[in-house]
Structures are given as C-alpha cells and as structure tokens.
Design a protein around this motif. Structure first.
Motif, short mmCIF file in Angstrom:
data_model
loop_
_atom_site.label_atom_id
_atom_site.label_comp_id
_atom_site.label_asym_id
_atom_site.label_seq_id
_atom_site.Cartn_x
_atom_site.Cartn_y
_atom_site.Cartn_z
N ARG A 1 3.44 8.01 12.54
CA ARG A 1 3.92 9.33 12.94
C ARG A 1 5.45 9.35 12.96
N GLY A 2 6.00 10.43 12.43
CA GLY A 2 7.44 10.56 12.31
C GLY A 2 7.89 10.37 10.87
N PRO A 3 9.10 10.82 10.51
CA PRO A 3 9.56 10.76 9.12
C PRO A 3 9.58 9.33 8.58
N GLN A 4 9.16 9.18 7.33
CA GLN A 4 9.15 7.90 6.65
C GLN A 4 9.88 8.09 5.33
N ASN A 5 11.13 7.67 5.28
CA ASN A 5 11.91 7.92 4.08
C ASN A 5 12.71 6.72 3.58
N THR A 6 12.81 5.64 4.37
CA THR A 6 13.62 4.51 3.93
C THR A 6 12.80 3.30 3.49
N LEU A 7 11.48 3.41 3.53
CA LEU A 7 10.62 2.29 3.13
C LEU A 7 9.57 2.69 2.10
N GLY B 1 16.70 2.12 1.22
CA GLY B 1 16.86 0.76 1.73
C GLY B 1 16.90 0.74 3.23
N GLN B 2 16.65 -0.44 3.77
CA GLN B 2 16.66 -0.61 5.22
C GLN B 2 16.95 -2.07 5.53
N ALA B 3 17.69 -2.32 6.61
CA ALA B 3 17.99 -3.68 7.04
C ALA B 3 17.82 -3.76 8.55
N SER B 4 17.22 -4.86 9.01
CA SER B 4 17.05 -5.12 10.43
C SER B 4 17.74 -6.43 10.77
N GLN C 1 12.97 -7.30 -1.44
CA GLN C 1 13.06 -7.46 0.01
C GLN C 1 13.15 -8.93 0.37
N SER C 2 13.64 -9.17 1.56
CA SER C 2 13.76 -10.53 2.04
C SER C 2 12.39 -11.12 2.31
N SER C 3 12.37 -12.42 2.43
CA SER C 3 11.12 -13.11 2.75
C SER C 3 10.65 -12.72 4.14
N GLU C 4 9.34 -12.71 4.33
CA GLU C 4 8.80 -12.41 5.65
C GLU C 4 9.16 -13.48 6.66
N GLU C 5 9.60 -14.66 6.18
CA GLU C 5 9.98 -15.73 7.09
C GLU C 5 11.43 -15.61 7.54
N ALA C 6 12.18 -14.65 6.98
CA ALA C 6 13.57 -14.48 7.39
C ALA C 6 13.64 -14.23 8.89
N GLU C 7 14.57 -14.87 9.56
CA GLU C 7 14.59 -14.81 11.02
C GLU C 7 15.50 -13.72 11.56
N ASN C 8 16.79 -13.80 11.29
CA ASN C 8 17.73 -12.87 11.91
C ASN C 8 17.97 -11.60 11.11
N LEU C 9 17.73 -11.63 9.81
CA LEU C 9 18.01 -10.48 8.97
C LEU C 9 16.86 -10.24 8.01
N VAL D 1 -2.79 -6.99 11.81
CA VAL D 1 -1.52 -7.04 11.08
C VAL D 1 -1.43 -5.82 10.19
N VAL D 2 -0.29 -5.15 10.20
CA VAL D 2 -0.07 -3.96 9.40
C VAL D 2 1.11 -4.19 8.47
N THR D 3 1.18 -3.38 7.43
CA THR D 3 2.31 -3.43 6.49
C THR D 3 3.02 -2.09 6.48
N ALA D 4 3.02 -1.42 7.63
CA ALA D 4 3.60 -0.09 7.74
C ALA D 4 5.06 -0.09 7.30
N GLU D 5 5.79 -1.16 7.63
CA GLU D 5 7.20 -1.24 7.27
C GLU D 5 7.44 -2.26 6.15
N LYS D 6 6.39 -2.47 5.32
CA LYS D 6 6.46 -3.28 4.11
C LYS D 6 6.60 -4.78 4.38
N PHE D 7 6.56 -5.18 5.65
CA PHE D 7 6.47 -6.57 6.05
C PHE D 7 5.21 -6.72 6.89
N ALA D 8 4.44 -7.78 6.64
CA ALA D 8 3.25 -8.00 7.44
C ALA D 8 3.66 -8.39 8.85
N GLU D 9 3.22 -7.62 9.85
CA GLU D 9 3.60 -7.89 11.22
C GLU D 9 2.56 -7.32 12.17
#
Length: 807
Positions: free
Chosen positions: A247-253, A507-510, A447-455, A144-152
């Motif tokens: 690898r690659g630019p990291q500017n929104t997290l 900021g970033q949203a998925s 940030q939203s909860s890690e349990e958030a499903e669609n957003l 599990v990594v936190t590269a994008e600030k959520f454990a995944e």
C-alpha cells in the motif's frame, strides 16, 4: 625499593607461566568417543573418556546456532559433522578448537536449540532440546517477500504490506482478487455485472480506478507481467506461491509506476522433483471446477518445468422475469506453463506463458431499490467474452557482489461485450464494447548483493509500449429505439487507437550509518507519450452507410513527465520492533479520452500526490503475536474524476483537489498450537477538498471519493488439529461508501461471513466451503441514468464440496 620488587616479579614470571602451563596440560582430559543418540526432545551428545571430574561447559547463541565450549578437554580423533541429525536441527559439528577445548555447534532449522541438562558423572552427557514451533508459526517467521526486490522478512520491510504464503492462500481459498481484497486492510474489489467479470472497480487507500479511461492507480503483476484495464483484471488465481499487497506509491523499485500500491502475484516455481496437485469442486448453481498442476525436472539440477490449469463452469442466478429463465451462466479456464533453466551457479533463465479464455454470460444490472435484487425484466440476453495470453522471459545473473535482471514481457487481452442497456422489455438499445490491448515491456535492473550489509542499492530502466484498440464502443439501437431518434436501426459506434509509450529510470539506495538505523532515498524519472486516432459514426444495419455521429480526432498527442522522489527512515529497536517513516510522491500520467465529444475533455491532466506514512512493526511472545500499525496522509493535486455524460456513459473528465487520511492495523496470533487468529482493520477518510463539476454545475467540496469504504475489517479464526480436522471462519466488513462523485448512490456498512470445514490426511483433503453464509447483499456498481439509478450486487450464498490431493 619499588624497582627491586618489579625486577623480582619480572624474573619470576616465566617460571610461574611454565608451571601453570604444565599444570593445565596435566589437567586436559582426552575424549576418545562421541555418541549421538536421538531423544523425544531432540538429541543427546555423550562424550566418553577418562573423565574423573566435572568439566566446565560454556554456551552462547548466535542466530539459530547453539555453541557449546568444553574447557580442559580435547577430541581424540576426527571432527564429527552430521547433516540433519534429528527433525528440527540442520547441522551438528564437534571439533577441537584448541589444545584444551572442544566446541559442539548445533544449528536449528529456524531457532537455536537449548540445553536441558548437562551431566558430568563419569561421562559428559548433554541433552539438546529442539524448539517446538508450530507449523503455522514457522510460516510467519519465514515469510519472505520480494516487495522491495530483495528477499527479506516481511517484518523488516518499511512499508504497509500484507503478504500471503502458499499455505495461507490455500487455507483461505484465495482464488481471485476479490478474495485477496477481503483479507487485506484498505483494499476493496468490486465486480460489476454480477458474476460476469464485466467491469472491475478496486480501491486501495481511497484511490480507485473509477476513471478507467486513464492509467490504473494500482499496479497488478503476475510473475512480473503487468495486468491492467478494468475489463481484464477479474482473473482466476491458480497455483500461486505468494501474494504481496503493497500500500502506498511504488515508483522507485518497480518498472511500471503505481500511485496507490502494488499487488504482486508470484506463481509456483518448477521443481527439481516430480510433484503434482489436483483439486475438484462442486457446489451451488451447478458449479463445477477442476485444477491440476504438475512439475518436475527435464534435466535434473538444470532444467525444470511446471504446468497448471483450471476449467470451470457455473449456472447463473439472475431470473429474467420476461422469459422466466435464469441467465448469467459462465464457463472458461486458463493454463500456465513455466520453464526454469539453471545453466550455471550464477545464471537463472525463466520463461512463462499463460492463456485465459472465459465466456461469462450476460452482465446484469438492476434498478436500485427494487425488491428482488436478483431479477431483471429485459428483452435482450447479452454476453461477455474475455481472452488473453501472455509471455515473459526473465534472465538473472547473481554472484556475491552484484545481481543483474532482465525482464521482457508481452500481454494481449481482448473483451467483447453486448448487454442490455435500457433495462426494459422494450427493444430500445443495447450497450456494446469491443476492446483489445497489447503491452510490451522491457525492464533492466542492477542491484547490490542481498548479502550487502551497510549499503543496498538498485538502479533500473523501463520501457513500455501499449497499443489499446477500441474496435467498438457505444449503443446498438433496435427498431423502437431508432424510431425514437428518427433513425434506422443501427450501431452508434466509437472506435479509437491509442498508442502509449513510457520510458523510466529509477533507483533506490538504503544506507545503515549506525547499527539499527537505515536511511533510504529513491528517485524515478518517468515520461509518457500518447497518440490517438478517434472517430464516431452511425452504422445502419444491413448497409455500408456510415454517418458521422460525433467528434473525430486524428493523430492527437499528449506528453507528460515527472521526477518522483522517495525518502524513508527506519529504526530497529530490536529484532522484534521496527519503526519507520516515509515521504513519497505519487503520480498518474496524462492521458487521452477515447470517449471525448469536445476538446475540453480530450486531454486527461496528470495527477500528482504527496504521501506521508509512519508505521510500527512488532512481534511478541516468540513470534506468536505479530502487530503492525501504519498511519498515512495523502494530498492529491489535479485528481482525475471520471463523470457521466447525458447518455449515462462515463465519458467526461474533470480535475479536483483531494486528500486522504487513513490507518491500517494488522494482527496475527497463534495462542496455542494449531490455532491461528488473523485480523486487519483499515480506516480511510477520502474526500474532495475542492471540486466543481463543470457539466452539472454542482459544487462537491467535502464529498467522499467514489468506492472508498470508510473502513474495512477482516478477521479469520482457523484451527488445524494433529489428527486431521481443519476449520476456518472468516469475516469481512466494508464500511459505508458511495459509487459516484455526487454521493447520490449510497451503500451502508455490510458484513459477509465465509467458513470452511474439512478433514485432511497427509496428501489428501475434503472440505465443505460456504461463502456469504448470511446471504448479505451490497452494491458492486451504481450509475445515475435518466430512467432510474441502476447497479449490480455481489454473489449470493453458495456452498460446495472441495477435494484436494497432492503427489
């Protein structure tokens, strides 16, 4: 007639239903006892009762749960619940779900168990089989990594990332950024000046810090603390839990913007039980080192601590033929302390602090092309002293709906260097550098909860104050050297103070509009202000006389800002296959050149890039094979190029247009239990599209970017036997590269091989560790000087014994 038939049916229906219910109730079997017995394969569940016929058992799997439904039976008695009923299983529950059915739910550690046999002769016996997953395979599945600030899971992250777990770090002896780079595609790390930690040049996807006068292209973080500047990066990595290379630019997290990528290092957390680790090593060149870590609770379940440290020393391997002595010995160490406080279920407060101090001996350089690459002929023996300390406070609030994080950090670093600069036995001049940096940062994220499903979303703000002091930078002239210039012996000293302030909102949203499809958009606003005072004087030895010797700049200032978008689309064909594409704008802010001798090279113009990437992530054969591929293209405007002046100093700066195309492929496989195969390949075509050097009049269109290997290959084969044997062999290949923009100093393709052989008990291990077995030599730096080109080389073959223990 049809209506009469319908009325007849309706009239008969209640009667038929009553009869069916009575028959069903009459057929329900009472289960009076449930027995749980362990077996070599897992466990056996035996249902006792008046079982006079075969019972129907249906099964289904949900994630790591096996759900068995037994029809026409009911449980007489209480629900059965057992935690960890056998190794490999987390939980077992047997419960009546209706009046005529029983459910047995078996939860596996990582995978759902299977049913081997079901017997229904007088009693119902169900054999549960625990999936046999090798230890290393579990590690891959659960990395599990936190590269994008959520454990995944790393396989679910839509970018090119290499991550190392604690076990992989220990197995591969990843104790420096150089060793991390050797196991990562398209990431290279070169330490100039031999083993002295004098000057570190790195490259990620063709972008390097060759222009060290400006902002780093890669963001280096240790427990959220930013590390920067070429002289402060060659650190020992101890007590590390995880390393993530993005690898690659990291500017929104990330709070600090990073144009080429991020190296995120997470050290081990304090524990709720007392534990410790020890290691000691002795090897070539009288190398000796020791590492210790201890952790435990100060207040169980609430307050925990962790302390770790390392001491080391090593003799040099460079022979000074003038005095017939070996130079370049090193010594030093570091210590780290961590506190973790959990005042409530939702709050977590962590405080970290570390201190490093190294005396790294003389940074040595050799004339390129000389026969003995580990020999010098010089009158001066120099030194390189580095010390630093840092602190961080991280406060996290996390509930079911939202997570809030505050990170406050401070880092102070200092480097004092004096080294031979004329590379001769004559007392001409030496090079000096004395710089220090103090960085304060404050980052806030919601940030939203890690349990958030669609957003899933994240917003944040960042503030950085960086004070960079150049106490001394220049040449110290000896008697002969000063006479050549008509001077008295003294110091040509540049000093400067650079005050840099950065503010950023990001900021970033998925969003998952349909199942398996995720759309991500991010945005960053970044603004930077830099002020500088700079002067250059000649200070006569033994006198207070200071003679103006160059340009003076008072309270000069430059501002830069950027709006940086990021877009990602990803599609998950199934849990084992993900494809993604991204477009990101990269950015390096403007800077001020403390070595500038004219207004033309005072301001370093901002650099921008557009980065396009597509990738595929797959896992096969029940995760025994991982295969990831990424293809990228970068178009760079106003690429910052650092250039040498007439003295050989990197003091001039120009801008160019450049482009980079590349590929990254990573493979991990476990063909049989205990055997791991790891491979990585990176290809980079990094060239100047348009570049005219205004100081030499050269047109360098088509030249390759400095320190950008054409390709990288890393491969490791590792076997851990059940009876204690451990063996590993690793290979690292760097494709050809040039060390400067004119492509005059060339290094061909080189391969180094490392190996480890050991024997492990439950809490102990002894290993024979060999590095650079074939004693391969390659350039780690190269400069064009009036007296001839000079460079430095990698470490020679070394071998040592490593002891490890844990308690």
């Amino acid at each position: 007639m049809k209506n009469l038939h319908l009325l007849h049916s309706l009239w008969l229906a209640p009667a038929i239903a009553v009869v069916c219910i009575q028959n069903t109730l009459a057929q329900v079997i009472d289960i009076t006892n449930v027995r749980i017995n362990p077996t070599p394969e897992g466990l056996e569940i035996i249902f006792d009762g008046n079982i006079d016929r075969n019972l129907e058992v249906n099964q289904r799997v949900e994630d790591n749960r096996l759900i068995l439904t037994i029809n026409n039976a009911r449980l007489v008695g209480e629900t059965i619940e057992i935690d960890n009923p056998t190794p490999g299983l987390d939980f077992l529950r047997v419960i009546s779900t209706t009046e005529n059915s029983i459910q047995a739910i078996v939860t596996g550690d990582t995978k759902a168990p299977t049913v081997d046999t079901i017997q229904t002769e007088g009693q119902l016996s169900i054999n549960i089989v625990v999936p046999r997953i090798a230890e290393e395979e579990v590690e891959i599945i659960e990395l599990v990594v936190t590269a994008e600030k959520f454990a995944e899971n790393i396989q679910d992250v839509p970018l090119s990332i290499t991550a190392f777990s604690q076990g992989e770090i220990e197995d591969a002896n990843l104790d420096s950024l150089n060793s991390v780079a050797n196991n990562t595609p398209n990431f290279s790390f070169f330490s100039a000046g031999g083993q002295s930690r004098f000057f570190s040049t790195y490259t990620m996807r063709g972008l390097s810090n060759n222009n060290f006068l400006s902002r780093d292209t890669v963001g280096f973080f240790v427990d959220d603390i930013p590390y920067d500047y070429t002289g402060f990066l060659d650190i020992d990595l101890i007590d590390v839990e995880r390393i993530e290379v993005l690898r690659g630019p990291q500017n929104t997290l990330y709070g600090r913007n990073a144009q080429a990528g991020v190296v995120n290092i997470i050290t081990r957390e304090p524990s709720n039980t007392f534990e410790g680790q020890l290691s000691a090593r002795y090897g070539s060149f009288d190398e000796r080192s020791g590492t210790i870590a201890i952790s435990g609770p100060l207040e169980p379940e609430i307050l925990f601590f962790r302390l770790s440290g390392r001491l080391e020393a090593r003799d040099g391997y460079i022979t000074n033929t003038l005095t017939d002595e070996v130079i370049g010995s090193t010594s030093g160490g570091n210590i780290r302390g961590k506190l973790l406080w959990l005042p409530s279920e939702d709050w977590e407060i962590a405080f970290n602090s570390s201190y490093q101090d190294y005396n790294n001996g003389d940074p040595t350089f050799q004339l390129i092309g000389q026969s003995d690459l580990f020999a010098v002929n010089q009158d001066f023996i120099g030194f390189n002293r580095i010390n630093s300390n840092d602190q961080s406070l991280k406060i996290t609030y996390d509930n079911d709906n939202i997570q809030a994080t505050s990170i406050t950090t401070r880092r102070y670093s200092n480097q004092e260097v004096e080294t031979e600069a004329d590379f001769s036995p004559v007392d001409l001049f030496t090079g000096i550098s004395d710089v220090n940096s103090t960085i304060w940062t404050q980052e806030v994220r919601l940030q939203s909860s890690e349990e958030a499903e669609n957003l899933q979303w994240l917003v944040g703000g960042y503030f950085e104050s960086r004070l960079f002091n150049v106490e001394a930078d220049g040449l110290r002239y000896g008697t002969v050297g000063a006479q050549t210039l008509g001077l008295q012996p003294g110091l040509d000293r540049t000093s400067a103070e650079l005050d840099q302030t950065t503010f950023a909102l990001f900021g970033q949203a998925s969003y998952e509009p349909i199942e398996a499809l995720t759309l991500t958009a991010g945005l960053r606003y970044d603004t930077t202000n830099i002020r500088m005072d700079r002067r250059r004087n000649y200070e006569v030895d033994g006198s207070s006389v200071e003679i103006p010797f160059g340009m003076t700049f008072d309270d000069v200032e430059t501002d830069s800002s950027a709006l940086l978008p990021r877009f990602v689309i990803e599609y998950e064909f199934n849990p084992s296959a993900l494809v993604y594409g991204s477009i990101t704008q990269g950015y390096k802010p403007a800077g001020l050149n403390f070595r500038a001798e004219s207004d033309d090279v005072l301001v370093i113009g901002e650099e921008r890039s557009w980065n396009y990437e597509i990738g595929v992530k797959t896992s096969w054969l029940d995760n025994r094979l991982i295969a990831n591929l990424a293809v990228f293209y970068n178009s760079i405007d106003d690429f910052q190029v650092a250039l040498q002046d007439q003295r050989g100093f990197i003091a001039n700066v120009a801008n160019a247009e450049a482009s980079i195309f590349g590929v990254e492929l990573e493979l991990k496989a476990e063909p049989v239990d205990g055997l791991d195969l790891i491979a990585g390949f990176g290809y980079t075509d990094a060239t100047f599209d348009r570049f005219f050097n205004p100081f030499t009049g050269q047109t360098l269109d088509g030249n390759r970017l400095p320190f950008a290997p054409e390709f990288t290959i890393n491969f490791a084969a590792q076997y851990r036997a059940p009876w204690g044997l451990f063996a590993r062999v690793g290979l690292n290949t760097l494709g050809s590269y040039f060390t400067e923009e004119s492509n005059s100093i060339f290094q061909g393709t080189v391969t180094t091989v490392d190996a480890t052989l050991g024997y492990e008990l439950e809490n102990y291990g002894i290993y024979l560790v060999a590095n650079n077995i074939f004693d391969t030599r390659y350039l780690t730096s190269g400069l064009i000087l009036p007296g001839g080109n000079v460079g430095s080389y990698n470490d020679p073959f070394t071998i040592g014994v490593l002891l490890k223990a844990s308690f």
